[in-house]
Write an enzyme that holds these catalytic residues in place. Sequence first.
Site, mmCIF file in Angstrom:
data_model
loop_
_atom_site.group_PDB
_atom_site.id
_atom_site.type_symbol
_atom_site.label_atom_id
_atom_site.label_comp_id
_atom_site.label_asym_id
_atom_site.label_seq_id
_atom_site.Cartn_x
_atom_site.Cartn_y
_atom_site.Cartn_z
ATOM 1 N N TYR A 121 0.853 -1.188 0.000
ATOM 2 C CA TYR A 121 0.000 0.000 0.000
ATOM 3 C C TYR A 121 0.889 1.237 0.000
ATOM 4 O O TYR A 121 1.908 1.272 -0.657
ATOM 5 C CB TYR A 121 -0.974 -0.073 1.185
ATOM 6 N N ASP A 162 -10.835 7.556 3.522
ATOM 7 C CA ASP A 162 -10.041 8.787 3.531
ATOM 8 C C ASP A 162 -10.592 9.796 4.532
ATOM 9 O O ASP A 162 -9.836 10.551 5.148
ATOM 10 C CB ASP A 162 -10.016 9.410 2.129
ATOM 11 N N GLY A 217 -7.971 19.805 4.202
ATOM 12 C CA GLY A 217 -8.471 19.016 3.083
ATOM 13 C C GLY A 217 -9.360 17.889 3.573
ATOM 14 O O GLY A 217 -9.871 17.929 4.692
ATOM 15 N N ASP A 270 -10.280 7.137 -2.230
ATOM 16 C CA ASP A 270 -9.532 8.110 -3.042
ATOM 17 C C ASP A 270 -10.392 8.839 -4.073
ATOM 18 O O ASP A 270 -9.956 9.097 -5.204
ATOM 19 C CB ASP A 270 -8.336 7.435 -3.729
ATOM 20 N N LYS A 322 -6.264 -2.119 -1.155
ATOM 21 C CA LYS A 322 -7.139 -1.877 -0.015
ATOM 22 C C LYS A 322 -7.949 -3.132 0.314
ATOM 23 O O LYS A 322 -8.170 -3.465 1.487
ATOM 24 C CB LYS A 322 -8.084 -0.720 -0.329
ATOM 25 N N ASN A 380 1.608 11.917 5.097
ATOM 26 C CA ASN A 380 2.395 10.864 4.460
ATOM 27 C C ASN A 380 2.976 11.380 3.151
ATOM 28 O O ASN A 380 2.391 12.253 2.517
ATOM 29 C CB ASN A 380 1.518 9.642 4.170
#
Length: 631
Positions: A141, A322, A356, A300, A228, A475
């Site tokens: 991942y 997310d 975000g 995503d 995932k 990340n």
Amino acid sequence: MLSSSSIALTRASIRPSASSSSKSILVPRPQHKRGLASQRITAEDKNLIPIRTNLRGSALLNTPRGAGFTREERQIFGLEGFLPYDVHSLEKQALRAYNQLLKQPSVILKHAFLASLRDQNQVLFYKVMQDHLKELLGVLYTPGAAEAVAGYSSLFRRPVGCYISFPNQDAMRAQLQAHLSDVNRTADVAFDENKPDDAIDLVVVTDAEAILGIGDQGVGGITISTSKAALYTLGAGINPNRILPVVLDCGTDNHALFSDPLYMGWKRTRIRGKNYDEFVDKFITNCRELFPNAIIHFEDFGMANAYRLMEKYKDIPQFNDDIQGTGAVALAALLAAIKVSGTSLADQRIVIYGAGSAGMGIADQIKDGLMILEGLSKEEAARRFWCVDRNGLLVESMGNALRHAQLPYARPDEEVEHYNREDPDKRGVWLLDVVKNVKPTVLIGTSTHTRAFTEELVKEMGKHVERPIIFPMSNPTALCEVDPEDALKWTEERALVATGSPFPPVQLANGKHYTVAQTNNALIYPALGLGAILSRSRTISNSMLMAGVHALANLSPALHNPEASLLPDLADVRDISVDVAAAVVRQAVEDGNATDQNTIRIVQGKADVTLEEYIKARMWDAVYRPLELVD
């Protein structure tokens, strides 16, 4: 062919378990169903149920277990001349595969090796991954998958998953039906012949607009869905044969893909507006009709669509990792940190740098926690947040510049007019100004702004808080807002730290080591999915998510050792998932969302097993089940 449809699931047909004292568990499947059917079995017995087949010789070699066929199976199925003499256990095969993996010189080649291993031998792939999960998660991942996604078309070998393209949407139902039929032919699926739509437990879908910090990647997003999906199996034992990874090919605004002659997706700009909404709605409608028990996992999607779709489909069992997953694991770490510091959630002043989808998802989950756990109103909970984005602190006068998800957290302009600022002539209120005026107890970073939490800023926070809670969650590691070692040093080792990327332990002045928690979503979303699947929940409610968060926080090693991690070790995720899934199931029953009658009976104490035992018995394991020859 391979089949489990006529397995004789009597006690005589199952090899004796190592633990004869284990309780028997009723898995609610009629006798004619495939897989774990209507007999009382233990968690240990489930892997001893044979797979029946009439294949022999070379035809059977397509059954992926390589040299793992036992001596008895080789004789019965005529495999003696097709395999080297020595029988290799799954453990020995896993050692060989791992050594081959280590010889790959780059992360992308390691990712390609794992993908190939998954295609060739699913059981062996999951065995290798489970044995080395912490080491290999970053290969399978993030961050390793990012390069594989970006280079999908040039690296392509064989299709995996389901590809739904906008130009072919009229055939969407037939395409999904074909995948359902394909799943139904897989031997290791618990399938009811009277209910052909009960073969998919989970759909992992992306439109690939916002992939892992690298943006729009078009059809390459299928790699994220497959990765995932694998984490659901690794983390919570969800049967991989009952998971459908999907990419919705809506076009792409990544013009580098347009110019690539090898690009395999639909070469046109992304559809928007009504066309997009109708396309997604058609997909969801077909999924609900063909796979009525399946959880829909959104992955995503771009921020604007992610929030909108999550709200639109809130009444079905769906989840956005997310937004909700990132927020849930951050809240679990925060609850653990609060317990360590001896304060309450309602007492926190929370600054989030990066407004975000991840930042707002964290804010939403903590806000829900304030409402559910502390009894605050929605407005009272929102007042605990100060969110800073690229234009500075979110304030109400930003008007239309604020996205829908940001609106509840915009501060009144009259409040900030009196802030002391480093540069009064500079437009906006920036992070250091916010920290100096708000004196936050919690500082969370989701900005991808490298080392944004400076020494001055961290020391300023530490002046006003006994145990500053600092979560630099961006990340990969290179984009992290502060190195945990620096955060501890600048706060005289008082900070409670969790990060989005893995960091090594930090040596303290007393010679001990502080273990840095990694806020990895894999600690919670697989268990959340498992709980929703086992309960057949009508939806995934905020209270179900909160129950999972609370269960994860209660497993924090830091509650027993001040130098330990705020979150449990990812290597123990299977055991963690049992407790978290149990909490989710119990809440689903309490909410009235659960529909599986067998699970409800267990929760109500009307069965002779505990819920945790039942969950373990329903988790898929990476083992070679025995084979049985039929004519």
